[in-house]
Design a protein around this motif. Structure first.
Motif, PDB file in Angstrom:
ATOM      1  N   LYS A   1      38.889  48.760  46.564  1.00 26.43           N
ATOM      2  CA  LYS A   1      40.126  48.223  47.362  1.00 26.43           C
ATOM      3  C   LYS A   1      40.812  49.930  48.251  1.00 26.43           C
ATOM      4  CE  LYS A   1      41.924  44.480  44.647  1.00 26.43           C
ATOM      5  NZ  LYS A   1      42.725  44.479  44.236  1.00 26.43           N
ATOM      6  N   ALA A   2      40.593  50.509  47.419  1.00 32.58           N
ATOM      7  CA  ALA A   2      41.069  52.437  47.568  1.00 32.58           C
ATOM      8  C   ALA A   2      40.335  52.840  48.904  1.00 32.58           C
ATOM      9  CB  ALA A   2      40.624  53.426  46.593  1.00 32.58           C
TER      10      ALA A   2
ATOM     11  N   ALA B   1      35.382  44.973  38.182  1.00 35.13           N
ATOM     12  CA  ALA B   1      37.364  44.945  37.883  1.00 35.13           C
ATOM     13  C   ALA B   1      37.000  46.736  38.105  1.00 35.13           C
ATOM     14  CB  ALA B   1      37.760  45.263  36.700  1.00 35.13           C
ATOM     15  N   GLU B   2      36.164  47.327  38.231  1.00 34.06           N
ATOM     16  CA  GLU B   2      36.488  49.064  38.693  1.00 34.06           C
ATOM     17  C   GLU B   2      35.771  48.843  40.008  1.00 34.06           C
ATOM     18  OE1 GLU B   2      34.757  52.092  36.312  1.00 34.06           O
ATOM     19  OE2 GLU B   2      35.034  51.536  34.316  1.00 34.06           O
ATOM     20  N   TYR B   3      34.759  47.952  39.943  1.00 35.50           N
ATOM     21  CA  TYR B   3      34.440  48.928  41.245  1.00 35.50           C
ATOM     22  C   TYR B   3      35.757  47.938  42.775  1.00 35.50           C
ATOM     23  CZ  TYR B   3      29.243  49.900  41.321  1.00 35.50           C
ATOM     24  OH  TYR B   3      27.974  50.374  40.672  1.00 35.50           O
ATOM     25  N   PHE B   4      35.948  46.651  42.026  1.00 37.68           N
ATOM     26  CA  PHE B   4      36.832  46.315  42.899  1.00 37.68           C
ATOM     27  C   PHE B   4      38.302  47.507  43.370  1.00 37.68           C
ATOM     28  CE2 PHE B   4      36.240  41.548  42.078  1.00 37.68           C
ATOM     29  CZ  PHE B   4      36.173  40.966  43.095  1.00 37.68           C
ATOM     30  N   ASP B   5      38.246  47.997  42.016  1.00 42.58           N
ATOM     31  CA  ASP B   5      39.274  48.590  41.935  1.00 42.58           C
ATOM     32  C   ASP B   5      39.289  49.965  43.193  1.00 42.58           C
ATOM     33  OD1 ASP B   5      41.164  47.078  41.183  1.00 42.58           O
ATOM     34  OD2 ASP B   5      40.627  49.072  39.122  1.00 42.58           O
ATOM     35  N   SER B   6      37.491  50.501  43.884  1.00 39.12           N
ATOM     36  CA  SER B   6      37.160  51.529  44.369  1.00 39.12           C
ATOM     37  C   SER B   6      37.323  51.145  45.555  1.00 39.12           C
ATOM     38  CB  SER B   6      36.071  51.173  43.683  1.00 39.12           C
ATOM     39  OG  SER B   6      35.897  52.869  42.655  1.00 39.12           O
TER      40      SER B   6
ATOM     41  N   SER C   1      34.475  44.763  32.778  1.00 42.74           N
ATOM     42  CA  SER C   1      35.275  45.975  33.116  1.00 42.74           C
ATOM     43  C   SER C   1      33.950  46.926  34.908  1.00 42.74           C
ATOM     44  CB  SER C   1      35.232  46.390  32.037  1.00 42.74           C
ATOM     45  OG  SER C   1      33.906  46.544  31.122  1.00 42.74           O
TER      46      SER C   1
ATOM     47  N   LYS D   1      42.196  50.804  52.054  1.00 42.28           N
ATOM     48  CA  LYS D   1      43.025  51.672  52.263  1.00 42.28           C
ATOM     49  C   LYS D   1      43.161  52.674  53.822  1.00 42.28           C
ATOM     50  CE  LYS D   1      45.682  50.486  48.732  1.00 42.28           C
ATOM     51  NZ  LYS D   1      46.397  50.374  47.072  1.00 42.28           N
TER      52      LYS D   1
ATOM     53  N   THR E   1      44.669  37.849  43.493  1.00 38.60           N
ATOM     54  CA  THR E   1      44.830  38.696  42.426  1.00 38.60           C
ATOM     55  C   THR E   1      44.754  37.946  41.322  1.00 38.60           C
ATOM     56  OG1 THR E   1      46.628  39.617  43.611  1.00 38.60           O
ATOM     57  CG2 THR E   1      46.649  39.820  41.122  1.00 38.60           C
TER      58      THR E   1
ATOM     59  N   VAL F   1      40.458  38.287  41.471  1.00 40.02           N
ATOM     60  CA  VAL F   1      39.857  39.316  40.977  1.00 40.02           C
ATOM     61  C   VAL F   1      40.255  39.384  39.041  1.00 40.02           C
ATOM     62  CG1 VAL F   1      40.402  42.426  41.192  1.00 40.02           C
ATOM     63  CG2 VAL F   1      40.471  40.668  43.393  1.00 40.02           C
TER      64      VAL F   1
END
Length: 930
Positions: free
Chosen positions: A527-528, A520-525, A517, A531, A895, A898
């Motif tokens: 990606k944000a 996964a949270e690092y990946f989301d950060s 988890s 952008k 995807t 990830v």
């Protein structure tokens, strides 16, 4: 605007460049940028001249794209390390050994010498005593003597500071000791960052590395009982030590673990009356104070118990009386001192006397604030931070506070931070100001939280905010804010890259996240953040963040999830920098490391070989970074039982390291900047020789890398002139100087000058070198890029063709490097509006990439997109759609990665992201320097 404004300034620059101890920073821009450049420069000098880190060796190096000087991690191969932690240890040692009074230590020195000389096996020696009894002073003085007495002995020391500070973290201590051993044995092997494994593997490292060392190894750990969970994390001390290893540890009598009390012990007795008198007299003499006989008798009667004959107590007593003498009230202060029966109560008196010397209640309040905020911090607070925390505090008042508190042994400096000099001083401040309970402590912690949070909101993530903020949230028990802080990518990157892996992991465990988890949270950060990335600098920074995440996941054992970010980092660097840039080699090396752990040896071998090729081209065949790649390949071959190949590479690597060590003068030597600076005066008066010309060239390269272009130009010109005279204008060394000068003019946007010099260098290298020589390829590539930049596409064209030929001769027609050269040529054709000529080149590159990397590799995807564009422009819409669909399938496969699924077995590097359109206005074609 990059030009020297007057003759006087030119003369000043020339004078400065020939001075040994002067550093010029050439900057045009706003004040903050200038200050940042100065900070970087000073930090670099500290790392090189004070800490002895070896920066990038530049011998035989051509200039190309600028790259930052070697990070501290380069000193230790792939292992991440923190310059601040090392500096703190050196300062702790210097502080501990600074006293001139040795308190009758001679009898203890003999016992320590006996331990070193005793036959093995022998357990650790315990140096015990009460708090402030002089254990640190004894050990540091003995280390100094032992270094002179036995130069062949390797002495490793660690001074533990305040409990819960960074210096008391067991995994960091063990890692530091391991790295020091590795540094002295020329062994740069991969080292786990997992805290549990690190502690488990240390005895094996100690055994292995001690066998390689000629002489004894002495490990000294001061205040070992202050280490967090010392008995659990220092189990290796109980095992039999290697034959040539001796360990000495110091503990407080009250807190020594029961199991260690069986070891041979050297107990520090309280000071005798002679030593007490000597210490107090020395302090009084330094202030020109003479005590009366009556005063001496009172002191002698008072200093008879174990606590009042304590070394720290007596030192503090002497300082207090000396200060009272300056104020003319010795008898009154002496009477107050005689009421203090231990060090903490004496510290309380000292603080009260300092407060009485202050002019106002406001100043007394500020003194309290400063001591409390230092007390609740993780590792201390800097003067600059105090001035920002308390705007009403003036620099003059702060300087006065620090002078008094430092003189009276309350505060000291460590890594530029103010911290308590002794545990008793910290305990006194807690009792004096924070006895009311957790509420008071929480108030001061909150003040620091608000300060460092404000820094983060300004996008200022420093080692200080990364050190303090998560720790403060942990102490406050605020899991929500800790979680949010950890998801600041730059905070986590800072902690990880400085080797604070265990600390970072403990924070995640506190917020209740498991490894998957967390990933996964690092990946989301990330990606944000991606952008919002715009501009080359942000894109390069993004690549660093992806690499950090990949390395972190690899260290966590999440190999399948580590591939995607490392692949993404590689992809960005290849496009934003250059496929032959040293940072691309770094990405390849890290990705290969994952495949080694994953036991995908074929994939790892190909990546390591590519990294080796880039490093050799960028740095020359005898550079330590080349040795690193050779070592990595050797380790890989050994795992595959290819012992003969492994041995050959290890020998080659060893020769490079040996040669580098000889060049440095000693393995621990000083950095290149200092070595060469000391030769400057000699060079200005010396004869024209090839060696002097080479040194001038190295200096020019060094100043270039530091962005000091004016000084770099002076040295490179002198090197070229000297080589012309000594070797003749057609010598390959002249081509190197020409190439370096051309790169410098290219950097300054003097393209015409750069073009002329590159052309001369190319002419020399074509006649002097083999058709497939790396140096020839280097000049061809950079001149071609320059022509393209200047819009001279017709001139660039034959050079891009020549680049393809050279790579085919060097690596064979099916090597990925050939495919990259083909893509470069195809891009040029497209810019010349010759799409039909570009088409077969892209198709051939696609075939090579597919055969080398598999059908799902990102490079395959990029080439498919380029082919899709050409097909579309040629009117073949069906083929364009088919190619574009395949390219999108490769992108979408990311995807799966990830989500934690393994990469395709047919893919070398696993499926990865596709480059964003922010890198290029055209989402299909990549018109960069490739």
């Amino acid at each position: 605007d990059g030009r020297v404004s007057s003759v006087a300034v030119q003369q000043l620059i020339e004078q400065i460049s020939y001075m040994n101890k002067t550093k010029m920073i050439d900057h045009v821009g706003d004040v903050e940028e200038g200050a940042y450049e100065i900070y970087n420069c000073v930090e670099k000098i500290i790392k090189q001249d004070i800490l002895g880190y070896e920066m990038t060796e530049l011998e035989g190096k051509d200039l190309g794209n600028k790259e930052e000087s070697t990070a501290p991690e380069e000193v230790f191969g792939d292992v991440l390390w923190d310059a601040h932690d090392e500096q703190e240890q050196m300062e702790a040692f210097q502080q501990a050994s600074s006293s001139t009074c040795e308190l009758g230590f001679e009898k203890y020195f003999e016992r320590l010498n006996d331990l070193v000389a005793a036959p093995a096996p022998i357990p650790p020696l315990l140096v015990s005593g009460g708090p402030g009894s002089g254990k640190s002073l004894l050990l540091s003085k003995w280390i100094q003597l032992q270094q002179k007495r036995s130069p062949s002995s390797l002495i490793l020391y660690h001074f533990v500071g305040r409990p819960r500070s960074t210096s008391s973290e067991s995994s960091l201590i063990i890692k530091r000791l391991t790295l020091k051993l590795m540094q002295h044995s020329w062994l740069m092997s991969p080292l786990t960052l997992d805290p549990a494994k690190l502690l488990e593997e240390f005895p094996r490292w100690l055994e292995k590395l001690s066998a390689r060392h000629q002489g004894s190894i002495i490990i000294v750990i001061d205040s070992i009982d202050q280490i967090q969970q010392a008995e659990k994390h220092m189990k290796w001390l109980i095992d039999p030590l290697p034959v040539n290893v001796r360990v000495i540890v110091s503990v407080n009598v009250e807190t020594c673990p029961q199991a260690w009390r069986l070891w041979p012990t050297l107990h520090l007795d309280p000071l005798n009356s002679k030593d007490v008198k000597s210490l107090i007299t020395e302090e009084c003499n330094s202030a020109n104070i003479k005590l009366t006989k009556e005063q001496e008798k009172k002191l002698e009667r008072h200093c008879r118990s174990a606590t009042t004959c304590n070394a720290l107590y007596v030192t503090l007593l002497g300082k207090t009386i000396a200060c009272a003498g300056n104020r003319g009230n010795i008898d009154e202060t002496l009477q107050q001192c005689l009421q203090c029966q231990d060090t903490v109560s004496l510290y309380r008196l000292v603080l009260r006397l300092i407060q009485e010397s202050l002019q106002s209640d406001k100043e007394k309040g500020l003194l309290r604030e400063i001591l409390c905020v230092i007390g609740v911090s993780h590792n201390g607070v800097s003067e600059a931070e105090l001035l920002e925390l308390y705007p009403e505090l003036s620099s003059a008042v702060l300087a006065s506070f620090i002078y008094s508190l430092h003189k009276m042994c309350l505060l000291t400096y460590g890594c530029g931070l103010l911290k308590f000099q002794h545990l008793q001083a910290w305990e006194m401040v807690r009792l004096e100001y924070m006895e009311e309970g957790e509420g008071v402590i929480s108030t001061y912690r909150q003040k620091l939280v608000e300060y460092f949070t404000m820094q983060l909101s300004r996008d200022r993530v420093t080692w200080r905010s990364a050190d303090e903020l998560p720790w403060l949230f942990q102490q406050q028990g605020d899991k929500q804010k800790l979680h949010k802080c950890l998801l600041n990518l730059f905070v986590s990157q800072n902690l990880y890259k400085r080797g604070h892996f265990a600390e970072l992991l403990s924070y995640w465990q506190l917020v209740g996240k498991d490894k998957s988890s967390m990933a996964a949270e690092y990946f989301d950060s990330l990606k944000a953040y991606e952008k919002s990335c715009e501009g080359e600098e942000s894109i390069v920074c993004l690549a660093d963040l992806y690499e950090t995440l990949g390395r972190f996941l690899k260290d966590l054992g999440l190999l399948s999830q580590a591939v995607a970010p490392l692949q993404r980092s590689l992809e960005i660097r290849e496009t934003a920098l250059d496929p032959d840039h040293p940072r691309v080699a770094q990405s390849l090396h890290q990705l290969a490391g994952v495949y080694v752990q994953w036991k995908k040896f074929g994939s790892a071998e190909q990546l390591y070989k590519q990294a080796l090729e880039i490093s050799e081209n960028a740095y020359g065949a005898e550079h330590p970074r080349v040795a690193r790649e050779l070592d990595a390949l050797a380790t890989l071959y050994q795992k595959q039982n290819k012992y003969e190949q492994a041995e050959q590479l290890r020998k080659k690597s060893f020769r490079i390291r040996q040669k580098a060590a000889r060049r440095k003068g000693s393995l621990r030597g000083f950095a290149l900047l200092r070595q060469r600076a000391l030769q400057l005066e000699e060079l200005t008066l010396g004869k024209d020789t090839p060696d002097n010309a080479r040194t001038l060239n190295e200096l020019g390269v060094l100043y270039y890398l530091q962005n000091n272009l004016e000084t770099a130009e002076l040295f490179l010109k002198r090197s070229l002139e000297m080589r012309d005279r000594v070797l003749g204008p057609e010598h390959p060394d002249c081509a190197q100087s020409l190439n370096n000068l051309a790169a410098l003019y290219n950097e300054k946007k003097h393209y015409d000058k750069a073009e002329e010099l590159y052309e001369r260098a190319l002419d020399i290298r074509r006649r002097a070198l083999a058709p497939d020589h790396p140096s020839l390829a280097y000049t061809v590539k950079h001149l071609a890029v320059l022509y393209k930049k200047m819009g001279k596409l017709e001139k660039a064209f034959p050079l891009y063709e020549l680049a393809v030929e050279i790579r085919q001769k060097s690596f064979g027609p099916k090597h990925p490097s050939v495919a990259t050269a083909l893509v470069n040529l195809a891009v040029l054709y497209c810019q010349m509006k010759k799409q039909m000529e570009a088409l077969p080149l892209y198709e051939r590159a696609l075939k090579i990439y597919e055969d080398s990397f598999g059908h799902m590799h990102p490079r395959v995807g990029e080439t498919l997109k380029n082919l899709a564009v050409l097909s579309y422009e040629g009117g073949d819409f069906a083929r364009a759609a088919e190619l574009y669909k395949r390219a999108m399938e490769i992108k979408e496969a990311e995807t799966l990665l990830v989500g934690g699924k393994a990469a395709s077995r047919n893919s070398l590097s696993g499926d990865a992201f596709s480059l964003k359109s922010t890198l290029s206005p055209n989402i299909f074609l990549d018109p960069g320097q490739r």
